[in-house]
Design an enzyme around this catalytic site. Structure first.
Site, PDB file in Angstrom:
ATOM      1  N   ILE A 171     -70.000 -90.479 -67.682  1.00  0.00           N
ATOM      2  CA  ILE A 171     -70.098 -90.319 -66.237  1.00  0.00           C
ATOM      3  C   ILE A 171     -70.988 -91.457 -65.765  1.00  0.00           C
ATOM      4  O   ILE A 171     -72.024 -91.737 -66.369  1.00  0.00           O
ATOM      5  CB  ILE A 171     -70.636 -88.924 -65.849  1.00  0.00           C
ATOM      6  CG1 ILE A 171     -70.520 -88.703 -64.358  1.00  0.00           C
ATOM      7  CG2 ILE A 171     -72.023 -88.708 -66.362  1.00  0.00           C
ATOM      8  CD1 ILE A 171     -70.717 -87.253 -63.935  1.00  0.00           C
TER       9      ILE A 171
ATOM     10  N   VAL B  85     -72.196 -93.943 -62.215  1.00  0.00           N
ATOM     11  CA  VAL B  85     -72.217 -94.264 -60.788  1.00  0.00           C
ATOM     12  C   VAL B  85     -72.981 -95.573 -60.628  1.00  0.00           C
ATOM     13  O   VAL B  85     -74.041 -95.754 -61.238  1.00  0.00           O
ATOM     14  CB  VAL B  85     -72.894 -93.138 -59.964  1.00  0.00           C
ATOM     15  CG1 VAL B  85     -73.058 -93.541 -58.506  1.00  0.00           C
ATOM     16  CG2 VAL B  85     -72.097 -91.837 -60.069  1.00  0.00           C
TER      17      VAL B  85
ATOM     18  N   GLU C 230     -73.275 -85.540 -74.751  1.00  0.00           N
ATOM     19  CA  GLU C 230     -74.500 -86.058 -75.361  1.00  0.00           C
ATOM     20  C   GLU C 230     -75.090 -87.065 -74.401  1.00  0.00           C
ATOM     21  O   GLU C 230     -74.372 -87.723 -73.653  1.00  0.00           O
ATOM     22  CB  GLU C 230     -74.231 -86.671 -76.728  1.00  0.00           C
ATOM     23  CG  GLU C 230     -73.242 -87.784 -76.711  1.00  0.00           C
ATOM     24  CD  GLU C 230     -72.782 -88.186 -78.105  1.00  0.00           C
ATOM     25  OE1 GLU C 230     -72.604 -89.397 -78.297  1.00  0.00           O
ATOM     26  OE2 GLU C 230     -72.591 -87.309 -78.959  1.00  0.00           O
TER      27      GLU C 230
ATOM     28  N   TYR D 150     -78.025 -82.109 -65.733  1.00  0.00           N
ATOM     29  CA  TYR D 150     -77.194 -81.254 -66.574  1.00  0.00           C
ATOM     30  C   TYR D 150     -77.775 -79.836 -66.669  1.00  0.00           C
ATOM     31  O   TYR D 150     -77.051 -78.851 -66.579  1.00  0.00           O
ATOM     32  CB  TYR D 150     -77.007 -81.856 -67.964  1.00  0.00           C
ATOM     33  CG  TYR D 150     -76.198 -83.130 -67.978  1.00  0.00           C
ATOM     34  CD1 TYR D 150     -75.066 -83.283 -67.179  1.00  0.00           C
ATOM     35  CD2 TYR D 150     -76.557 -84.197 -68.785  1.00  0.00           C
ATOM     36  CE1 TYR D 150     -74.316 -84.447 -67.202  1.00  0.00           C
ATOM     37  CE2 TYR D 150     -75.813 -85.369 -68.812  1.00  0.00           C
ATOM     38  CZ  TYR D 150     -74.699 -85.495 -68.016  1.00  0.00           C
ATOM     39  OH  TYR D 150     -73.961 -86.646 -68.036  1.00  0.00           O
TER      40      TYR D 150
END
Length: 147
Positions: free
Chosen positions: A70, A72, A104, A116
């Protein structure tokens, strides 16, 4: 802020690689990103003002889903784009029949680990010396969300 979550294809790999290079000291190569499109992968992007500002890659096989990446752009971090991507990935995994979403993360990524945890992920393990680091190796924190 008007942003749009969109499915990405292998044609987006070069833009994804550029974002990856700006976000990570040891980024995935474009060639590696190109392998993340196929039957068991879900790749989404977030567009803002007509341009790709971030993306997420999930691998899903049967009841197990794994958030592979992920990302950005640094100048757009802190605006909630990562939260939108993560929320969409969680929803996609649940709708796809996954029972858990695993990931991870670098042990030094305190703000990412906090994100998370805010979404309900719990630490399930540690891989010592897993990631390259400018001063050697860094541990990977293993996390999991039961869906």
């Amino acid at each position: 802020m008007s942003c749009l979550l969109v499915p990405l294809t292998s044609e987006d790999a070069s833009n994804m690689a550029m974002i990856e290079q700006q976000c990570h000291q040891f980024p995935m190569s474009q060639m590696t990103i190109e392998t993340c499109f196929g039957r068991f992968y879900h790749v989404i992007g977030i567009e803002l003002n007509g341009g790709l500002k971030g993306f997420a890659i999930m691998h899903m096989l049967f009841e197990d889903a794994t958030l592979m990446d992920i990302c950005v752009l640094p100048q757009h971090q802190g605006q909630g784009l990562g939260k939108l991507l993560l929320g969409e990935i969680i929803e996609m995994a649940a709708q796809g029949g996954a029972e858990r979403l695993m990931l991870e993360v670098r042990s030094s990524s305190d703000s990412v680990i906090a994100l998370y945890k805010a979404y309900g992920f719990a630490q399930t393990g540690l891989r010592e010396g897993y990631y390259q680091h400018e001063h050697g190796k860094e541990d990977a924190v293993l996390m999991e969300l039961l869906l």
